[in-house]
Design an enzyme around this catalytic site. Structure first.
Site, PDB file in Angstrom:
ATOM      1  N   GLU A  51      -1.516  -4.331   6.011  1.00 59.35           N
ATOM      2  CA  GLU A  51      -1.032  -3.340   6.725  1.00 59.35           C
ATOM      3  C   GLU A  51       0.517  -3.751   6.507  1.00 59.35           C
ATOM      4  OE1 GLU A  51       0.835   0.374   6.889  1.00 59.35           O
ATOM      5  OE2 GLU A  51       1.227  -0.830   7.928  1.00 59.35           O
ATOM      6  N   SER A  52       1.499  -2.963   5.872  1.00 59.35           N
ATOM      7  CA  SER A  52       2.422  -3.991   5.169  1.00 59.35           C
ATOM      8  C   SER A  52       3.627  -3.434   6.192  1.00 59.35           C
ATOM      9  CB  SER A  52       3.299  -3.912   3.861  1.00 59.35           C
ATOM     10  OG  SER A  52       3.340  -2.433   3.859  1.00 59.35           O
ATOM     11  N   CYS A  82      -1.694  -7.356  -2.271  1.00 63.46           N
ATOM     12  CA  CYS A  82      -2.024  -6.604  -2.080  1.00 63.46           C
ATOM     13  C   CYS A  82      -0.672  -6.010  -0.742  1.00 63.46           C
ATOM     14  CB  CYS A  82      -2.740  -5.913  -1.011  1.00 63.46           C
ATOM     15  SG  CYS A  82      -3.270  -3.890  -1.718  1.00 63.46           S
ATOM     16  N   ARG A 109       4.061   2.145  -2.770  1.00 62.77           N
ATOM     17  CA  ARG A 109       3.014   1.777  -1.675  1.00 62.77           C
ATOM     18  C   ARG A 109       2.385   3.111  -1.799  1.00 62.77           C
ATOM     19  NH1 ARG A 109       4.343   1.238   4.200  1.00 62.77           N
ATOM     20  NH2 ARG A 109       2.222   0.802   4.742  1.00 62.77           N
ATOM     21  N   ILE A 138      -7.193  -1.428  -2.812  1.00 65.62           N
ATOM     22  CA  ILE A 138      -8.094  -0.794  -1.889  1.00 65.62           C
ATOM     23  C   ILE A 138      -6.825  -0.298  -1.589  1.00 65.62           C
ATOM     24  CG2 ILE A 138      -8.591  -1.142   0.225  1.00 65.62           C
ATOM     25  CD1 ILE A 138     -10.510  -3.711   0.053  1.00 65.62           C
ATOM     26  N   ARG A 139      -6.366   0.882  -1.800  1.00 64.34           N
ATOM     27  CA  ARG A 139      -5.066   1.585  -1.237  1.00 64.34           C
ATOM     28  C   ARG A 139      -4.249   0.546  -2.359  1.00 64.34           C
ATOM     29  NH1 ARG A 139      -4.818   6.207   0.531  1.00 64.34           N
ATOM     30  NH2 ARG A 139      -2.370   5.827   2.088  1.00 64.34           N
ATOM     31  N   HIS A 174      -7.174  -7.876  -4.668  1.00 61.71           N
ATOM     32  CA  HIS A 174      -8.589  -8.491  -3.833  1.00 61.71           C
ATOM     33  C   HIS A 174      -8.234  -9.604  -4.861  1.00 61.71           C
ATOM     34  CE1 HIS A 174      -5.931  -6.435  -0.537  1.00 61.71           C
ATOM     35  NE2 HIS A 174      -6.377  -5.464  -1.066  1.00 61.71           N
ATOM     36  N   GLU A 176      -9.237 -12.357  -3.081  1.00 61.66           N
ATOM     37  CA  GLU A 176     -10.589 -13.126  -1.933  1.00 61.66           C
ATOM     38  C   GLU A 176     -12.096 -11.981  -1.914  1.00 61.66           C
ATOM     39  OE1 GLU A 176      -7.409 -11.384  -2.278  1.00 61.66           O
ATOM     40  OE2 GLU A 176      -7.660  -9.850  -0.670  1.00 61.66           O
TER      41      GLU A 176
END
Ligand code: GLN
Length: 203
Positions: A51-52, A82, A109, A138-139, A174, A176
């Site tokens: 969550e940035s 992300c 965002r 993811i979002r 992502h 990862e």
């Protein structure tokens, strides 16, 4: 071969997943970091997903915002996934804030919202051998502008989802979480080239 010290920003988000991808890579010493003293010893940095806004606040609280931005501006190889991409961006079109603001891109965002929640596809990535790479979103933020020095590395439906500006790499997806370590290996090679470049400039 000198070990590459790769740090994953450990304040919040998908830290363990990046470490699990990095640790098997030969010549890499990977760990999380939260402090300026730890940052000073690193050769490359990954900013994970999460969550940035929370990560941006914690970066400021831990006194990392300016030292990290300064090291990146000085050439430290960095890769943001992300939320990490949002931390790097100079402009966030639907937010008053910006965070490290080192990369000449504009992002929106949560632009992919639910449509791309856990969307999985596969695309070719420039410079990555071995065929299409699995993309997990993811979002995810949408990259709406690339500055003149920024190169798109991959696109989905004509829009950039991965980009690079010299020592800075950003992915809206992502790697990862993909089960495919090619992107991590590619980033380590990029960082190694930067390290060699710096070493060879020394008298
Ligand atoms: N939506 C998150 C943000 O805006 C990013 C999502 C992620 O990192 N998977 O910070």
């Amino acid at each position: 071969m000198t070990a590459m010290r790769v740090g994953v920003l450990g304040l919040q988000g998908g830290v363990a997943e990046h470490l699990a991808m990095l640790r098997p890579i030969e010549g890499v010493v990977a760990g999380s970091f939260m402090r300026v003293s730890e940052l000073e010893r690193l050769d490359a940095v990954i900013l994970p997903g999460g969550e940035s806004t929370a990560m941006g606040k914690l970066l400021a609280e831990f006194g990392l915002l300016e030292p990290l931005a300064a090291r990146i501006a000085g050439g430290l190889p960095v890769w943001g996934t992300c939320a990490g991409l949002i931390l790097l961006a100079k402009d966030i079109s639907n937010d008053q804030r910006h965070h490290l603001a080192v990369m000449d891109i504009t992002v929106d965002r949560n632009a992919y919202g639910r449509q791309l929640h856990s969307f999985i596809g596969a695309e070719l990535i420039a410079g990555l051998p071995g065929g299409p790479f699995p993309l997990v979103f993811i979002r995810a933020p949408r990259i709406t502008r690339l500055g003149p020095g920024v190169q798109a590395l991959a696109k989905v439906a004509g829009e950039p989802v991965a980009c690079r500006q010299v020592n800075m790499v950003a992915t809206a997806f992502h790697p990862e979480l993909s089960g495919d370590d090619r992107f991590h290996r590619w980033f380590v090679e990029l960082a190694r080239t930067a390290q060699t470049g710096i070493a060879s400039r020394k008298p």
